[in-house]
Write a protein that holds these residues in place. Sequence first.
Motif, mmCIF file in Angstrom:
data_model
loop_
_atom_site.group_PDB
_atom_site.id
_atom_site.type_symbol
_atom_site.label_atom_id
_atom_site.label_comp_id
_atom_site.label_asym_id
_atom_site.label_seq_id
_atom_site.Cartn_x
_atom_site.Cartn_y
_atom_site.Cartn_z
ATOM 1 N N ARG A 147 0.830 -1.215 0.000
ATOM 2 C CA ARG A 147 0.000 0.000 0.000
ATOM 3 C C ARG A 147 0.859 1.258 0.000
ATOM 4 N NH1 ARG A 147 -3.964 -2.040 4.871
ATOM 5 N NH2 ARG A 147 -4.805 -3.811 3.723
ATOM 6 N N ASN A 148 2.159 1.073 0.014
ATOM 7 C CA ASN A 148 3.077 2.211 0.136
ATOM 8 C C ASN A 148 3.719 2.551 -1.189
ATOM 9 O OD1 ASN A 148 2.805 2.519 2.886
ATOM 10 N ND2 ASN A 148 4.893 1.943 3.372
ATOM 11 N N PRO A 199 -6.880 11.235 -5.333
ATOM 12 C CA PRO A 199 -6.587 10.212 -6.338
ATOM 13 C C PRO A 199 -7.740 9.217 -6.530
ATOM 14 C CG PRO A 199 -5.567 9.625 -4.250
ATOM 15 C CD PRO A 199 -6.244 10.952 -4.039
ATOM 16 N N ALA A 257 -5.527 5.302 -6.430
ATOM 17 C CA ALA A 257 -4.738 4.882 -5.265
ATOM 18 C C ALA A 257 -5.540 3.858 -4.479
ATOM 19 C CB ALA A 257 -4.417 6.091 -4.402
ATOM 20 N N PRO A 258 -4.877 3.070 -3.649
ATOM 21 C CA PRO A 258 -5.615 2.071 -2.866
ATOM 22 C C PRO A 258 -6.630 2.690 -1.903
ATOM 23 C CG PRO A 258 -3.223 1.904 -2.472
ATOM 24 C CD PRO A 258 -3.425 2.974 -3.485
ATOM 25 N N TRP A 259 -6.393 3.915 -1.489
ATOM 26 C CA TRP A 259 -7.353 4.637 -0.641
ATOM 27 C C TRP A 259 -7.689 5.969 -1.301
ATOM 28 C CZ3 TRP A 259 -5.352 0.565 1.642
ATOM 29 C CH2 TRP A 259 -6.005 0.009 2.740
ATOM 30 N N GLY A 260 -8.902 6.451 -1.065
ATOM 31 C CA GLY A 260 -9.250 7.803 -1.487
ATOM 32 C C GLY A 260 -8.763 8.793 -0.441
#
Lengths: 123, 511, 449
Positions: free
Chosen positions: B89-90, B486, B489-492
């Motif tokens: 996730r990084n 974004p 990306a894995p998170w908003g």
Amino acid sequence: MLKFTEEHEWLEVEGEIATVGITDYAQNALGDVVFVELPEVGAAYEKGDEVAVVESVKAASEVYAPLAGEIVEVNEALEGEPGLVNSAALDAGWFFKIKIADAGELDDMMDETAYAEFIEGLD
Amino acid sequence: MSMNNQGRPTSAGAATENTDFESFSGHKGLRLAEPLIFELGSTETTGVDVPEVGEFEMAIGGLERTSEIGCPGLPEPDAVRHYTRLSRRNYGIDMGVFPLGSCTMKHNPRLNEKMARLPGFGDIHPLQPKSTVKGAMQLMDELSHWLCTLTGMPAVALSPKAGAHGELCGVMAIRSALEARGDAREVILCPESAHGTNPATAAFCGYKVKAIPAKDNGRVDLEALKEALDDTVAAVMLTNPNTCGLFENEIRDIADAIHAAGAFFYCDGANFNAIMGKARPGDLGVDAMHFNLHKTFSTPHGGGGPGSGPVVFSDALKAHVPVPFVVKTDDGFDLVEDADDKSMGRLVAYHGQMGMYVRALSYMLSHGSDGIRQAAEDAVLNANYVLASLGDVMTASFDGPCMHEALFDDRFLKDTGVTTLDFAKAMIDEGYHPMTMYFPLVVHGAMLIEPTESESKYNMDQFITSMRGLAGEAKGGNVDRFSGAPYHAPWGRLDETQAARKPVLRYSPEE
Amino acid sequence: MRYLPLTATDRQAMLDKIGVRHIDELFKDIPNDVLNPEIDLPRHKSEMEVERYLSRMAAQNTAAGSVPFFVGAGAYKHHVPATVDHMIQRGEFLTAYTPYQPEIAQGTLQYIFEFQTQVAQLTGMDVANASMYDGSTGCSEAVMMARRVTRKKKAILAGSLHAHYASVVETTTQFTDDVIERLAPNPANPEAELQAAIDAIDADTSCVVFQNPGVFGSVLDLRPLAEKAHENKALLIVVLTEVMSLGLIESPGEMGADIVVGEGQSIGNGLNFGGPYLGLFATNQKFVRQMPGRLCGETVDADGKRGFVLTLSTREQHIRREKATSNICTNSGLCALAFTVHMTLLGEKGLRGVSLANHKAAVDLRDALKGVDGVEVLNTTFFNEFSVKLSKDAAGVVDALADKGILAGVPASRLYPGAGLDDVLILAATETVSADDIDALVAGLKEVL
């Protein structure tokens, strides 16, 4: 009697007690308020002393005592719900009540109309 | 012919419409969901070998911990999987361009890691007999020699744990020197563009902080500085190259003015990458400067540390350096651990960030004097290439050339409805880490781009193409592309207001 | 140069684009007479050459794992599972920045949240931060925090506090008006050390700092100290230099601590000649806003999905500048990750087991030393470390044993020069100490004493 300062504080004066908060203009400029550090009841301040701190996510702003006096009550509701400063700046979002030492210090402050003109001039 | 009836479809097939479904697992292909260990593990599980210990009489004064601690364990395979999933996730330098201004996100050579893990460096105790750590003392001495030579300064304190800690060391040395000559001064001057650590450090050492005004060209206003300098000023803290990515071209006049007022010149060396091997702070009148080994000398940032912040000192300050330090002796080296009257004392337990010393020296030995100068030149070249390639579509805050980072502001976004923050978040969708934004504070909506020397021309061209494309989209009115970014990306975007209003700082089972 | 990707052709093309002929035109702001100085340092080296050079330097040092090893005093040799080092070398962790862009840093943020929770659980406190530089700097931050909370100036440092920690507190507060009262160490009588700390507390005291187990190894019940501190509206700061002890001994939180600071190296991190390590910092909920350092908190993203962000950052220097709670601008990220991965492998069960094995090793060592003439064990309580009084100068004994390939501990005089403790030796025995190691030490001591 409602008074305003150039530091964007409002004071609702009843007898010798003034209830103090920050104005709608100020809360709007700060953005979402996340924490308010309030003074201790019983503490005495001179006009201009740092009396409280209001924090948004990215900024911390000092609130200065609009006049000299002793704190008689603070708004404990802000501890659990700092968003009141945003949603109800002029009533439920009040910060503290101060016992006025020198009522003469109110004379230099603005009334609602004058403050409205003052912030008009800022933009 | 023989028939192979095992043939599976090998063409891609037609694209399907409705792909926005939730999976049963919570995973999305390679985007693997992963709960907290407190939701996965149990206190009965362990992933280590628990030594077998027979009955014996304990000697802990009856203070045995009987209450539950609550830390769950995972078996080794699950622990590996848990942290591997988190890692994905990084964003890191290993994945792509990381143009974070003021942070010098350069490549972290793995040789450095390997060297730091040699048992002779990684598995030695700070208090084992000095006769058994001769190589460690030699390494500290060599690192000191490299840092002093590169800066033209006579002394160095290695022990500060990070840049801000180095600043503290530097300002404390200044105050020690002033007190030693009976000179009580109360003010430190910092430009408004300074890193926040500068005023925080000055205040910590009991100084009042006053701002130095800047000129329109992004540099210190020398005349205003001269006016502010009097016998109450202890020091001037300046970053050079400064946080606008510019070299203070009047630096020697600045240094002379500082010294004429009896004050000291502290240089924040955060941006030393631009000038290493090209110019020595010692030739420019600097009295103290910290390094960030994790920036300039490639020891990893590690997601926020550990750093390392050695400080070099001029002759005027070197008597006040903290312990410990290494000295040469007739038969090798010695480690001085006890402070004399002049030394400021001790800033850390033991001897500082040895693991970072090894990595930094590994970097320096690899580059050599020639490679270090080349690295500075390439860092400056890459930044100017960005400035030259984006100057027509974004708004550069100052005329070039710049040093190792290029500063833009948000004038080119005026009336587009796109903010600097939106623009930065859209860079994530392009596969880049955002540049530094809203710093320095002296320009509006700042965007500070530092490519470092680690990027190839190919990488720079790709990056520039993306940035030009985004600038065009913003000006073309495609606000949606930015306002919710974004998207990939894995998170908003995360709700920072909620986090700060009702802080949840640990896992609690009752929730 | 293998780390620099630009070719000569690239550089020329880029200079052309910029519109300059020579690279030094980009450095025109640097005074010409100091530009491009002679740098008297060696030229670049190949990877192989660097490796050979540094390996030879490293080989001059005696690695802890290669000899019988009893050195502690705030840094401890423990077995760290291979998984830990593998995880922290993943590029996504190793080469990431501080997680200021949470959308692409949830890996770092989630492990910090896990770390904060583990530290809070271990110490028995409400909340912990994302770590400090190390235990010693954490200790001085705690003293300053106590001052902010109590608005009083006097800090009492107990004799049990590691000498380096006490020096760091003294050094970092020397230019403030804090008053630091440092009590004398007393390895022969830890109860007296505790009583002295209790007696020193008065109405002006902001905090009392007590290390447990103490630097000489003793384990004490700190409740009477907490009580006296709280009666005087002072904070009890408990320092841990051996966090592994928390698997066996009651937590500082249970004993009434207001702030717990610790050196976290023992879990997940190697000795590294003293650094990088990681400072643990935990406190109670009511003091959160006076804490120094980074904090990670839970929240949700735009889609309502749970995520984590750095929070309460108005305490920090990048916003508060000269009014910040600390000038700290970093944590010990990777060291905290190593701690968390190791803790996750241990779990409570593993921690308790390894912790017990540490104590057993120290008990075995004590028992073995009882039969050595010239050695007097000073401690009645200890975790994995205790002090002995020798019939000779301890530093000389340690050097003599080092010549025999035994690293026998820390002479108290190295930490307390001139304090009359020249015959005191601090010995640690962790789970890595074998029966053979103990036999070797006993045999060695019999020869040199």
